[in-house]
Design a protein around this motif. Structure first.
Motif, PDB file in Angstrom:
ATOM      1  N   GLY A 147      50.881  64.542  36.749  1.00 55.84           N
ATOM      2  CA  GLY A 147      50.235  64.498  35.584  1.00 55.84           C
ATOM      3  C   GLY A 147      51.306  63.691  34.539  1.00 55.84           C
ATOM      4  O   GLY A 147      52.393  64.161  34.366  1.00 55.84           O
ATOM      5  N   ILE A 148      50.753  62.767  33.905  1.00 56.85           N
ATOM      6  CA  ILE A 148      51.589  62.114  32.839  1.00 56.85           C
ATOM      7  C   ILE A 148      50.960  62.294  31.607  1.00 56.85           C
ATOM      8  O   ILE A 148      49.845  61.857  30.976  1.00 56.85           O
ATOM      9  CB  ILE A 148      51.320  60.540  33.049  1.00 56.85           C
ATOM     10  N   ALA A 149      51.640  63.153  30.542  1.00 58.78           N
ATOM     11  CA  ALA A 149      51.201  63.640  29.378  1.00 58.78           C
ATOM     12  C   ALA A 149      52.118  63.005  28.481  1.00 58.78           C
ATOM     13  O   ALA A 149      53.073  63.437  27.925  1.00 58.78           O
ATOM     14  CB  ALA A 149      51.443  65.214  29.268  1.00 58.78           C
ATOM     15  N   LEU A 150      52.022  61.736  28.277  1.00 56.37           N
ATOM     16  CA  LEU A 150      52.809  60.798  27.231  1.00 56.37           C
ATOM     17  C   LEU A 150      51.698  59.829  26.452  1.00 56.37           C
ATOM     18  O   LEU A 150      50.659  59.605  27.154  1.00 56.37           O
ATOM     19  CB  LEU A 150      53.695  60.055  28.133  1.00 56.37           C
ATOM     20  N   PRO A 151      52.053  59.451  25.436  1.00 52.60           N
ATOM     21  CA  PRO A 151      51.251  58.598  24.906  1.00 52.60           C
ATOM     22  C   PRO A 151      50.725  57.458  25.712  1.00 52.60           C
ATOM     23  O   PRO A 151      51.793  56.544  26.088  1.00 52.60           O
ATOM     24  CB  PRO A 151      51.841  58.310  23.635  1.00 52.60           C
ATOM     25  N   TYR A 152      49.676  56.837  25.708  1.00 54.00           N
ATOM     26  CA  TYR A 152      49.087  55.554  26.537  1.00 54.00           C
ATOM     27  C   TYR A 152      49.059  54.227  25.481  1.00 54.00           C
ATOM     28  O   TYR A 152      49.008  53.442  25.841  1.00 54.00           O
ATOM     29  CB  TYR A 152      48.092  55.749  27.155  1.00 54.00           C
ATOM     30  N   GLU A 153      49.095  54.780  24.154  1.00 49.94           N
ATOM     31  CA  GLU A 153      48.717  53.678  23.019  1.00 49.94           C
ATOM     32  C   GLU A 153      50.319  53.327  22.840  1.00 49.94           C
ATOM     33  O   GLU A 153      51.160  53.716  22.390  1.00 49.94           O
ATOM     34  CB  GLU A 153      48.231  54.244  21.769  1.00 49.94           C
ATOM     35  N   PHE A 154      50.240  51.587  22.881  1.00 44.89           N
ATOM     36  CA  PHE A 154      51.253  50.864  22.063  1.00 44.89           C
ATOM     37  C   PHE A 154      52.739  51.269  23.085  1.00 44.89           C
ATOM     38  O   PHE A 154      53.193  50.014  23.582  1.00 44.89           O
ATOM     39  CB  PHE A 154      51.741  51.358  20.816  1.00 44.89           C
ATOM     40  N   SER A 171      51.643  58.183  44.672  1.00 46.78           N
ATOM     41  CA  SER A 171      51.011  59.573  44.154  1.00 46.78           C
ATOM     42  C   SER A 171      49.733  59.093  43.388  1.00 46.78           C
ATOM     43  O   SER A 171      49.557  58.120  42.948  1.00 46.78           O
ATOM     44  CB  SER A 171      52.186  60.128  43.347  1.00 46.78           C
ATOM     45  N   MET A 172      48.987  60.157  43.390  1.00 39.63           N
ATOM     46  CA  MET A 172      47.673  60.187  42.526  1.00 39.63           C
ATOM     47  C   MET A 172      48.080  60.738  41.061  1.00 39.63           C
ATOM     48  O   MET A 172      49.009  61.472  40.999  1.00 39.63           O
ATOM     49  CB  MET A 172      46.780  61.248  43.089  1.00 39.63           C
ATOM     50  N   SER A 198      51.769  68.711  41.224  1.00 37.01           N
ATOM     51  CA  SER A 198      53.262  69.050  41.375  1.00 37.01           C
ATOM     52  C   SER A 198      54.194  68.615  40.400  1.00 37.01           C
ATOM     53  O   SER A 198      55.427  69.276  40.451  1.00 37.01           O
ATOM     54  CB  SER A 198      53.444  68.418  42.791  1.00 37.01           C
ATOM     55  N   VAL A 199      53.902  67.679  39.618  1.00 38.41           N
ATOM     56  CA  VAL A 199      54.829  67.102  38.630  1.00 38.41           C
ATOM     57  C   VAL A 199      54.097  66.784  37.339  1.00 38.41           C
ATOM     58  O   VAL A 199      52.867  66.123  37.437  1.00 38.41           O
ATOM     59  CB  VAL A 199      55.499  65.619  39.228  1.00 38.41           C
ATOM     60  N   ILE A 200      55.077  67.056  36.467  1.00 41.92           N
ATOM     61  CA  ILE A 200      54.295  66.474  34.946  1.00 41.92           C
ATOM     62  C   ILE A 200      55.548  65.923  34.268  1.00 41.92           C
ATOM     63  O   ILE A 200      56.516  66.150  34.255  1.00 41.92           O
ATOM     64  CB  ILE A 200      53.883  67.913  34.254  1.00 41.92           C
ATOM     65  N   ALA A 201      55.268  64.613  33.774  1.00 39.03           N
ATOM     66  CA  ALA A 201      56.136  64.015  32.932  1.00 39.03           C
ATOM     67  C   ALA A 201      55.520  64.038  31.616  1.00 39.03           C
ATOM     68  O   ALA A 201      54.333  63.546  31.297  1.00 39.03           O
ATOM     69  CB  ALA A 201      56.130  62.479  33.444  1.00 39.03           C
ATOM     70  N   ILE A 226      53.200  74.159  39.193  1.00 40.77           N
ATOM     71  CA  ILE A 226      54.057  72.614  38.937  1.00 40.77           C
ATOM     72  C   ILE A 226      55.374  72.874  39.413  1.00 40.77           C
ATOM     73  O   ILE A 226      55.971  74.102  39.215  1.00 40.77           O
ATOM     74  CB  ILE A 226      53.979  72.605  37.428  1.00 40.77           C
ATOM     75  N   GLU A 227      55.913  72.155  40.355  1.00 41.12           N
ATOM     76  CA  GLU A 227      57.110  72.153  40.810  1.00 41.12           C
ATOM     77  C   GLU A 227      58.205  71.582  39.945  1.00 41.12           C
ATOM     78  O   GLU A 227      59.446  71.825  40.019  1.00 41.12           O
ATOM     79  CB  GLU A 227      57.024  71.583  42.204  1.00 41.12           C
ATOM     80  N   ARG A 228      57.879  70.395  39.302  1.00 38.79           N
ATOM     81  CA  ARG A 228      58.929  69.691  38.309  1.00 38.79           C
ATOM     82  C   ARG A 228      58.369  69.172  37.202  1.00 38.79           C
ATOM     83  O   ARG A 228      57.145  68.384  37.111  1.00 38.79           O
ATOM     84  CB  ARG A 228      59.724  68.532  39.270  1.00 38.79           C
ATOM     85  N   PHE A 229      59.031  69.290  36.143  1.00 35.25           N
ATOM     86  CA  PHE A 229      58.931  68.450  34.951  1.00 35.25           C
ATOM     87  C   PHE A 229      59.944  67.370  34.879  1.00 35.25           C
ATOM     88  O   PHE A 229      60.874  67.668  34.766  1.00 35.25           O
ATOM     89  CB  PHE A 229      58.873  69.306  33.620  1.00 35.25           C
ATOM     90  N   ILE A 230      59.249  66.142  34.137  1.00 32.26           N
ATOM     91  CA  ILE A 230      60.340  65.233  33.891  1.00 32.26           C
ATOM     92  C   ILE A 230      60.336  65.158  32.414  1.00 32.26           C
ATOM     93  O   ILE A 230      58.999  64.620  31.966  1.00 32.26           O
ATOM     94  CB  ILE A 230      59.868  63.829  34.606  1.00 32.26           C
TER      95      ILE A 230
END
Length: 437
Positions: A147-154, A171-172, A198-201, A226-230
């Protein structure tokens, strides 16, 4: 019309750094990981790579041609530093290819003035960025859902992580965003529940916000498995991180990068310093006199990109402080470690002295009776702390006395403390330090 500094050559079918492609192809044939190179092997690679960048930049950009002249890797210290103020608002200044070859444009947030425009070629994005693979720092694969929980704009981070996980690890990816119109927090939590990544950034503050929202909506965060946060995009103290790990019941590692540079360094599972991603960047630490600092000595972090053709950064002054350690890490990674200490301009100035905000945060959150949401208000060099109460097991007055004692004993700071329940929970970069006139 404003002058364009790049020389409009036809480089359409030209590979900017063929020796780099050969290097990593040979490394793969030897079944060898870059991160396990010896220090001599890494330095030899960096000399070759940076000399390629210097040649390419001077041949394709007038600004760099004048700055670099005929200097090489061994004379790097003679090249002037590239400052944020040099490139802010200057979209053509250090671009080394014509616009027809640019595949992606990113912008910095521009919170301190005009934004910085960063141009990437398709080769930058899909060849060079993905060539050095650090499998120990990123122990992920096709079985992982990310899971990529970061801004996609700009900005770069979300798309950069997406490319990394999709094209290097197979990875998916769940493109969660950060609570925008098309990515509200409740929908993100539904997606996490449905697909069990399994991973969230994400950023530290958004990890905290996701947790609070999960609790309020009746989710049990531990059920997400969730196993790891970055954690990236903003700093947080070790105490903040530890509380997040306890809440989410998983390990969290820090990632250091920027829109200007991309990947710089990544913390391993040992959580003791960031390994410099030496396949991508060459990092210098400069002392107050501008000369190289000794190993372990604090100084200014200066970074040169080794794999960037669209807009190479040569001796870019990040404005961050830190030091490099050459001690061997328990994880087995041979790349040097970087220890970060924030920016000089971000230090809080009080009557008692100057203090990095994260050092103050590290002590503040040792109180077990407040949440992760707080504000430092500075007026006339006096610190006032506004924070949220976590439970009713302690009275407001007892919490205030505890925090005052922590700050007096650890820093000699006489602070004011206010317990409140109206700390804003931002989905963007979380501002915690405010100055009142």
């Amino acid at each position: 019309m404003k002058k364009a500094y790049f020389k409009a050559k036809d480089n359409t079918n030209k590979v900017a750094f063929p020796m780099i492609l050969d290097y990593f192809e040979n490394l793969e044939k030897k079944n060898k990981d870059f991160e396990h190179n010896s220090s001599d092997e890494t330095l030899k690679y960096q000399e070759m790579a940076l000399n390629n960048v210097l040649d390419f930049a001077r041949e394709n950009n007038e600004f760099y041609e004048k700055r670099i002249q005929n200097l090489t890797f061994s004379e790097l210290s003679e090249i002037p530093l590239l400052l944020k103020e040099n490139i802010r608002g200057e979209k053509d200044l250090i671009q080394c290819v014509p616009n027809e070859q640019i595949g992606q444009l990113h912008l910095t947030s521009g919170t301190t003035g005009k934004p910085t425009y960063i141009s990437y070629t398709l080769a930058d994005q899909y060849i060079y960025d993905l060539l050095p693979q650090y499998n120990g720092l990123f122990p992920f694969g096709p079985d992982d859902i990310v899971g990529i929980a970061l801004p996609y704009e700009f900005a770069l981070p979300a798309l950069g992580f997406q490319r990394l996980f999709q094209f290097v690890f197979g990875s998916m990816v769940l493109s969660l965003g950060k609570g925008g119109y098309m990515a509200p927090v409740d929908k993100a939590l539904d997606l996490l529940k449905e697909y069990q990544p399994s991973v969230i950034a994400t950023t530290p503050s958004y990890a905290a916000l996701l947790y609070d929202e999960a609790i309020s909506l009746g989710f049990d965060p531990k059920d997400f498995k969730i196993e790891r946060f970055i954690l990236t995009g903003e700093g947080c103290s070790f105490t903040f991180r530890k509380q997040l790990e306890d809440k989410w019941n998983c390990k969290m590692t820090f990632f250091y990068g920027s829109t200007e540079i991309g990947l710089i360094a990544k913390e391993c599972i040992a959580q003791n310093g960031y390994h410099i991603c030496e396949g991508h960047v060459f990092v210098e630490i400069l002392g107050k006199d501008g000369n190289p600092a000794l190993p372990g000595e604090m100084g200014d972090i200066v970074v040169s990109t080794l794999l960037r053709e669209g807009m190479p950064m040569i001796r870019y002054h990040t404005e961050d402080k830190g030091f490099i350690s050459e001690e061997k890490c328990d994880c087995g990674c041979g790349m040097k470690k970087l220890f970060l200490f924030g920016r000089e301009r971000d230090q809080i100035h009080l009557k008692e002295g100057k203090f990095p905000p994260l050092v103050l945060e590290n002590v503040l959150l040792k109180s077990n009776f407040i949440t992760l949401w707080y504000q430092f208000i500075i007026e006339n060099e006096v610190l006032k702390i506004r924070c949220e109460k976590q439970s009713d097991n302690m009275s407001d007055n007892e919490i205030i006395l505890e925090i005052k004692k922590l700050f007096k004993e650890n820093f000699g700071i006489n602070c004011e403390v206010e317990i409140t329940n109206d700390i804003p929970k931002h989905k963007g970069k979380n501002q915690r330090v405010f100055y009142k006139e």
